[in-house]
Write a protein that holds these residues in place. Structure first.
Motif, short mmCIF file in Angstrom:
data_model
loop_
_atom_site.label_atom_id
_atom_site.label_comp_id
_atom_site.label_asym_id
_atom_site.label_seq_id
_atom_site.Cartn_x
_atom_site.Cartn_y
_atom_site.Cartn_z
N ARG A 1 -1.58 4.57 4.79
CA ARG A 1 -1.83 3.52 5.78
C ARG A 1 -3.26 3.06 5.57
O ARG A 1 -4.21 3.82 5.81
CB ARG A 1 -1.61 4.03 7.20
CG ARG A 1 -1.82 2.95 8.28
CD ARG A 1 -1.27 3.40 9.61
NE ARG A 1 0.19 3.53 9.53
CZ ARG A 1 0.94 4.08 10.49
NH1 ARG A 1 0.37 4.56 11.60
NH2 ARG A 1 2.25 4.16 10.35
N LEU B 1 -3.64 -3.16 9.73
CA LEU B 1 -3.18 -1.88 9.21
C LEU B 1 -1.89 -2.13 8.44
O LEU B 1 -0.98 -2.81 8.93
CB LEU B 1 -2.93 -0.88 10.34
CG LEU B 1 -4.17 -0.40 11.11
CD1 LEU B 1 -3.76 0.52 12.26
CD2 LEU B 1 -5.14 0.32 10.18
N ASN C 1 1.12 -0.32 5.71
CA ASN C 1 1.69 0.87 5.08
C ASN C 1 2.08 0.55 3.64
O ASN C 1 2.82 -0.40 3.40
CB ASN C 1 2.95 1.33 5.83
CG ASN C 1 2.67 1.70 7.27
OD1 ASN C 1 1.65 2.31 7.59
ND2 ASN C 1 3.57 1.32 8.16
N SER D 1 4.87 -3.23 5.92
CA SER D 1 5.10 -2.16 4.95
C SER D 1 5.58 -2.73 3.63
O SER D 1 6.26 -3.76 3.59
CB SER D 1 6.14 -1.17 5.48
OG SER D 1 5.70 -0.56 6.68
#
Length: 263
Positions: free
Chosen positions: A127, A134, A136, A172
């Motif tokens: 992360r 943020l 992933n 992500s």
């Protein structure tokens, strides 16, 4: 009357409108033995210094009992962090896995085992923090041995389940190597788009050890609800022989744009 916006407000709008880009490379190092690595490692280092990926996923990494591996050698010189991801126990003299290199701040990491277990069956996650975002970044080699459809589906299912449990709703992506065909890969990874499948892309699949003609190969999969693909470029070294040699393809680097969460 001519109205002029204050300089500070204009600058703030320009900053706000700047694209939120992320560069992610997935590759394999061009090494058959130590002598080849000694010959090529400085070229690899110079190439990555020029490309400046934010995150680099390295496939098929070997680490000896002194914890030395070639990916982390690069990370030290690039001033990136380096996380080695493996399913092998620490007591094993030679451990095999993947490595995740990042020049962004890493706020969390994790590892899981994909089933059925085997060589390179561990997946990892970083992360990272890019500005206020943020993100992933997962790494996986979905290339089981033996390469059978049922095993690929099981391991991909494990990875999707793990992402669902750990993503926390954040953007992500998956940097990896994929034995499945492109159609199988897309159907088994709902919500994710291969960067190489973008309209207009002409980047050929990079050569991967153990690859077959139907294999999708090295690529970056991104969540379409959080990212859009900006560009994809091959990561390759110049030929050893300037006359007849061919460039050595290491992988690809995807440049992605984060989408506004309110859209």
């Amino acid at each position: 009357m001519l109205l002029v916006a204050p300089t500070g407000l204009t600058h703030a709008r320009q900053v706000e409108a700047a694209p939120r880009l992320l560069k992610v490379a997935t590759l394999e190092l061009p090494v058959q033995d130590d002598s080849q690595w000694q010959q090529r490692r400085d070229q690899v280092l110079q190439l990555l210094e020029a490309l400046q990926p934010d995150v680099i996923a390295v496939q098929r990494v070997e680490q000896d009992k002194s914890r030395n591996n070639r990916a982390c050698w690069l990370a030290v010189r690039l001033r990136y962090s380096c996380d080695f991801v493996t399913a092998d126990p620490p007591s094993q003299p030679l451990r095999q896995g993947s490595a995740m290199l990042s020049r962004l701040e890493v706020v969390e990491d994790g590892v899981t085992l994909l089933h059925p277990p085997g060589r390179y069956s561990a997946a990892g996650m970083l992360r990272v923090k890019r500005g206020e975002d943020l993100i992933n970044v997962y790494v996986a080699r979905l290339w089981p041995e033996p390469d059978e459809a049922a095993i690929r589906r099981h391991q991909t299912g494990d990875l999707m389940t793990w992402i669902g449990a750990t993503a926390d709703g954040l953007p992500s992506l998956i940097a990896g190597a994929y034995a499945a065909s492109t159609d199988e890969l897309v159907s088994s990874s709902p919500g994710f788009q291969p960067a190489r499948k973008n309209p207009g892309e002409r980047v050929e699949p990079p050569s991967v050890a153990g690859s077959t003609s139907r294999a999708h190969g090295l690529d970056v999969l991104f969540q379409v609800k959080h990212f859009s693909g900006v560009s994809l470029e091959p990561v390759k070294l110049p030929p050893v022989d300037d006359v007849e040699g061919q460039p050595l393809r290491l992988g690809v680097m995807a440049t992605l744009q984060l989408q506004d969460a309110n859209l």
